[in-house]
Design an enzyme around this catalytic site. Structure first.
Site, mmCIF file in Angstrom:
data_model
loop_
_atom_site.group_PDB
_atom_site.id
_atom_site.type_symbol
_atom_site.label_atom_id
_atom_site.label_comp_id
_atom_site.label_asym_id
_atom_site.label_seq_id
_atom_site.Cartn_x
_atom_site.Cartn_y
_atom_site.Cartn_z
ATOM 1 N N ARG A 6 -0.409 -15.794 -0.710
ATOM 2 C CA ARG A 6 -1.193 -15.810 0.526
ATOM 3 C C ARG A 6 -2.633 -16.276 0.296
ATOM 4 O O ARG A 6 -3.324 -15.759 -0.568
ATOM 5 C CB ARG A 6 -1.161 -14.425 1.194
ATOM 6 C CG ARG A 6 0.130 -14.207 1.948
ATOM 7 C CD ARG A 6 0.214 -12.833 2.520
ATOM 8 N NE ARG A 6 0.468 -11.838 1.489
ATOM 9 C CZ ARG A 6 0.568 -10.546 1.736
ATOM 10 N NH1 ARG A 6 0.371 -10.094 2.955
ATOM 11 N NH2 ARG A 6 0.833 -9.705 0.760
ATOM 12 N N LYS B 147 15.021 -3.151 2.921
ATOM 13 C CA LYS B 147 14.014 -2.679 1.958
ATOM 14 C C LYS B 147 14.379 -1.293 1.424
ATOM 15 O O LYS B 147 14.283 -1.016 0.234
ATOM 16 C CB LYS B 147 12.647 -2.589 2.649
ATOM 17 C CG LYS B 147 11.795 -3.802 2.481
ATOM 18 C CD LYS B 147 10.396 -3.472 2.969
ATOM 19 C CE LYS B 147 9.533 -4.699 3.056
ATOM 20 N NZ LYS B 147 8.300 -4.448 3.776
ATOM 21 N N VAL C 167 0.834 -1.212 0.000
ATOM 22 C CA VAL C 167 0.000 0.000 0.000
ATOM 23 C C VAL C 167 0.867 1.260 0.000
ATOM 24 O O VAL C 167 0.659 2.185 -0.799
ATOM 25 C CB VAL C 167 -0.910 0.004 1.254
ATOM 26 C CG1 VAL C 167 -1.714 1.280 1.353
ATOM 27 C CG2 VAL C 167 -1.814 -1.200 1.250
ATOM 28 N N CYS D 243 -6.107 -9.947 1.507
ATOM 29 C CA CYS D 243 -7.136 -9.009 1.985
ATOM 30 C C CYS D 243 -8.480 -9.652 2.315
ATOM 31 O O CYS D 243 -8.935 -9.576 3.458
ATOM 32 C CB CYS D 243 -7.327 -7.910 0.954
ATOM 33 S SG CYS D 243 -5.784 -7.129 0.528
ATOM 34 N N LYS E 78 -8.489 -12.153 5.278
ATOM 35 C CA LYS E 78 -8.123 -11.476 6.534
ATOM 36 C C LYS E 78 -9.221 -10.488 6.966
ATOM 37 O O LYS E 78 -9.610 -10.439 8.137
ATOM 38 C CB LYS E 78 -6.796 -10.729 6.300
ATOM 39 C CG LYS E 78 -6.419 -9.696 7.331
ATOM 40 C CD LYS E 78 -5.040 -9.122 7.068
ATOM 41 C CE LYS E 78 -4.984 -8.028 6.032
ATOM 42 N NZ LYS E 78 -5.539 -6.727 6.385
ATOM 43 N N ASP F 259 10.678 3.412 6.246
ATOM 44 C CA ASP F 259 10.443 2.064 6.762
ATOM 45 C C ASP F 259 11.575 1.703 7.705
ATOM 46 O O ASP F 259 12.714 2.126 7.498
ATOM 47 C CB ASP F 259 10.401 1.065 5.602
ATOM 48 C CG ASP F 259 9.673 -0.222 5.962
ATOM 49 O OD1 ASP F 259 8.587 -0.465 5.402
ATOM 50 O OD2 ASP F 259 10.188 -0.988 6.817
HETATM 51 C C1 UGA Z 1 -8.897 -6.716 -2.903
HETATM 52 C C2 UGA Z 1 -9.902 -5.653 -3.338
HETATM 53 O O1 UGA Z 1 -10.403 -5.972 -4.649
HETATM 54 C C3 UGA Z 1 -9.266 -4.262 -3.349
HETATM 55 O O2 UGA Z 1 -10.251 -3.280 -3.659
HETATM 56 C C4 UGA Z 1 -8.687 -3.965 -1.946
HETATM 57 O O3 UGA Z 1 -8.025 -2.723 -1.916
HETATM 58 C C5 UGA Z 1 -7.698 -5.050 -1.592
HETATM 59 O O4 UGA Z 1 -8.356 -6.335 -1.618
HETATM 60 C C6 UGA Z 1 -7.189 -4.722 -0.200
HETATM 61 O O5 UGA Z 1 -7.973 -4.740 0.735
HETATM 62 O O6 UGA Z 1 -6.024 -4.333 -0.081
HETATM 63 P P1 UGA Z 1 -6.913 -8.074 -4.100
HETATM 64 O O7 UGA Z 1 -6.973 -8.971 -2.900
HETATM 65 O O8 UGA Z 1 -5.604 -7.547 -4.533
HETATM 66 O O9 UGA Z 1 -7.859 -6.783 -3.880
HETATM 67 O O10 UGA Z 1 -7.476 -8.872 -5.340
HETATM 68 P P2 UGA Z 1 -8.891 -9.058 -6.058
HETATM 69 O O11 UGA Z 1 -8.718 -8.744 -7.495
HETATM 70 O O12 UGA Z 1 -9.977 -8.399 -5.369
HETATM 71 O O13 UGA Z 1 -9.075 -10.655 -5.949
HETATM 72 C C7 UGA Z 1 -9.203 -11.302 -4.690
HETATM 73 C C8 UGA Z 1 -9.549 -12.766 -4.910
HETATM 74 O O14 UGA Z 1 -10.860 -12.930 -5.439
HETATM 75 C C9 UGA Z 1 -8.626 -13.478 -5.902
HETATM 76 O O15 UGA Z 1 -8.352 -14.777 -5.444
HETATM 77 C C10 UGA Z 1 -9.432 -13.520 -7.189
HETATM 78 O O16 UGA Z 1 -9.060 -14.559 -8.051
HETATM 79 C C11 UGA Z 1 -10.828 -13.713 -6.640
HETATM 80 N N1 UGA Z 1 -11.896 -13.226 -7.537
HETATM 81 C C12 UGA Z 1 -12.004 -11.915 -7.838
HETATM 82 C C13 UGA Z 1 -12.803 -14.149 -8.055
HETATM 83 O O17 UGA Z 1 -12.723 -15.368 -7.793
HETATM 84 N N2 UGA Z 1 -13.812 -13.683 -8.846
HETATM 85 C C14 UGA Z 1 -13.948 -12.373 -9.169
HETATM 86 O O18 UGA Z 1 -14.913 -12.034 -9.896
HETATM 87 C C15 UGA Z 1 -13.027 -11.473 -8.659
#
Ligand code: UGA
Length: 432
Positions: free
Chosen positions: A331, A35, A11, A263, A266, A30
């Site tokens: 993760r 890093k 982030v 995310c 968690k 940091d």
């Molecule tokens: C997620 C949120 O989308 C972000 O908006 C948020 O900022 C972030 O968490 C966070 O809290 O930092 P991220 O975990 O990077 O982002 O990835 P995503 O693209 O949301 O995917 C998460 C999981 O859901 C992945 O395993 C993905 O394959 C799965 N997914 C996503 C699906 O199975 N179907 C979908 O339609 C979308």
């Protein structure tokens, strides 16, 4: 503006580089010396498309600087973003806030003039209040304002998400501070981002509720997919059919092997803890967590069925093991549950991932990393398309395996059922 990002994890670094690219002067700080040294050598300690170029460009322009010296970074900034990690505590399901509070305590000693202190890390409702209390022990309220400004960046698409957000959420009741942040985000607002201001606790909950809602959408469509498989319906038609209703919306209705990453798992857990703390049963979120956990079992049972209930001695290939494409992040990836189950049942697993070998499988017997798609599939009985990396989207299945009767299980519905059938492949996918 003069900005300080505390924590150069995902982030902090993405946001810091993007703020610098908008013309701000940004200090990234940091405590991890390694890093900072890596960054000062123009390298990024993790994989995110486009980030290294952005870091180098802004570092060279002098707008982006890296240091271990918190005092220097704080003294030279008006706006301070707390971007340190909030992992799940080992002893419970709640967020571990020790790093956030440590930073708050350090800030209380370092603040020299009025500062806007912003939590960008995902923090439970009420954390801003606690930070304010910690700083108040050493500094009068007129020297600082604690604000919540959660991030909504997706791994693999973080720079695009920063530059073109749907909304910017700011939690503060201080009008001057709100105005200042509106100016900071003006370049994005001009491009169409909504600027939404609410109170601090509201902004904190918006972050968790957003992630929990998206996780709910995914789990919902995955369960509908289970029903589709039994009723001869194509789940993709259902996704489209319901998504066309603007009240539902079509995004995040893609079926898959279960949601993973740092995310959703968690944050959904931490949200239920907040619910429990406030004696509110968040039963929907709880059942989403259960459904997602169960999904990996559903899929491994399906794998067993595809291989006629005989896993012993079978060669299984995983194409992609990360939780999503364009990241090296493992993760909570469903592959971490599926692969151990399969080898325990007697199969041998070969895997290839564009982001490289994974230490998570090093200790597992009968799991082998291959350098490319061809060698991972050479003698395979079953190819599992686990992660939808671009390079898996136009495979030449005719040349993939020496075994004529090899099967394909597509967990991301990359290929068309009709075309695969027409070409004579034994192809299985999700919910169709
Ligand atoms: C997620 C949120 O989308 C972000 O908006 C948020 O900022 C972030 O968490 C966070 O809290 O930092 P991220 O975990 O990077 O982002 O990835 P995503 O693209 O949301 O995917 C998460 C999981 O859901 C992945 O395993 C993905 O394959 C799965 N997914 C996503 C699906 O199975 N179907 C979908 O339609 C979308």
């Amino acid at each position: 503006m003069k900005i300080c990002m505390i924590g150069v994890g995902y982030v902090g670094l993405v946001s810091g580089a993007c703020f610098a690219d908008l013309g701000n002067s940004v200090w990234c700080v940091d405590k991890d010396e390694g890093k900072i040294e890596t960054l000062n050598n123009n390298q990024v300690p993790f994989f995110e498309p486009g980030l290294e170029e952005l870091v180098v460009k802004n570092y060279n322009s002098g707008r982006l600087k890296f240091t271990n010296n918190l005092s220097l970074a704080v003294k030279n900034s008006d706006i301070i973003f707390i971007c340190v990690g909030t992992p799940t505590r080992r002893d419970s399901r709640s967020a571990d806030l020790q790093y956030v509070f440590k930073v708050a305590s350090q800030l209380s000693k370092l603040i020299n003039k009025f500062k806007i202190i912003i939590t960008k890390s995902t923090v439970p409702v009420g954390t801003g209040d606690k930070i304010e209390k910690i700083i108040s022990k050493k500094k009068k309220k007129k020297y600082f304002e604690v604000v919540s400004n959660p991030e909504f960046l997706r791994e693999g698409e973080a720079i695009r998400d920063f530059r073109f957000p749907d909304r910017i959420v700011v939690g503060t009741k201080n009008k001057k501070v709100k105005k200042k942040l509106e100016v900071l985000y003006q370049p994005l607002i001009k491009k169409g981002a909504n600027f939404f201001a609410t109170n601090r606790r509201g902004a904190e909950l918006i972050k968790y509720a957003s992630n929990a809602f998206l996780a709910t959408k995914i789990s919902f469509i995955n369960e509908i997919a289970n029903l589709c498989e039994k009723t001869g319906i194509n789940v993709e038609d259902v996704s489209l059919g319901i998504g066309l209703d603007k009240r539902i919306g079509g995004r995040f209705l893609r079926v898959g092997p279960s949601y993973g990453g740092s995310c959703f798992p968690k944050d959904t857990r931490a949200l239920t803890v907040t619910g429990d703390e406030y004696k509110t049963d968040l039963s929907i979120v709880k059942s989403v967590i259960k459904s997602n956990d169960k999904r990996r079992l559903v899929l491994t049972q399906r794998v067993k069925k595809i291989l006629s209930n005989k896993l012993k001695g079978k060669l299984i290939t995983f194409l992609g093991v990360t939780f999503k494409p364009n990241t090296d992040d493992m993760r909570q990836s469903s592959s971490l549950k599926m692969i151990p189950f399969l080898v325990k049942s007697g199969a041998k697993v070969f895997y290839y991932d564009p982001s490289g070998k994974k230490k998570e499988f090093d200790k597992l017997k009968n799991v082998f990393y291959c350098d490319d798609i061809a060698s991972s599939c050479q003698n395979t009985d079953l190819v599992i398309l686990h992660t939808d990396w671009e390079e898996f989207k136009a495979l030449d299945f005719k040349k993939l395996s020496k075994r004529k009767k090899f099967k394909i299980y597509d967990l991301r519905n990359i290929y068309s059922v009709e075309t695969m059938k027409k070409n004579g492949f034994k192809y299985y996918s999700i919910g169709r």
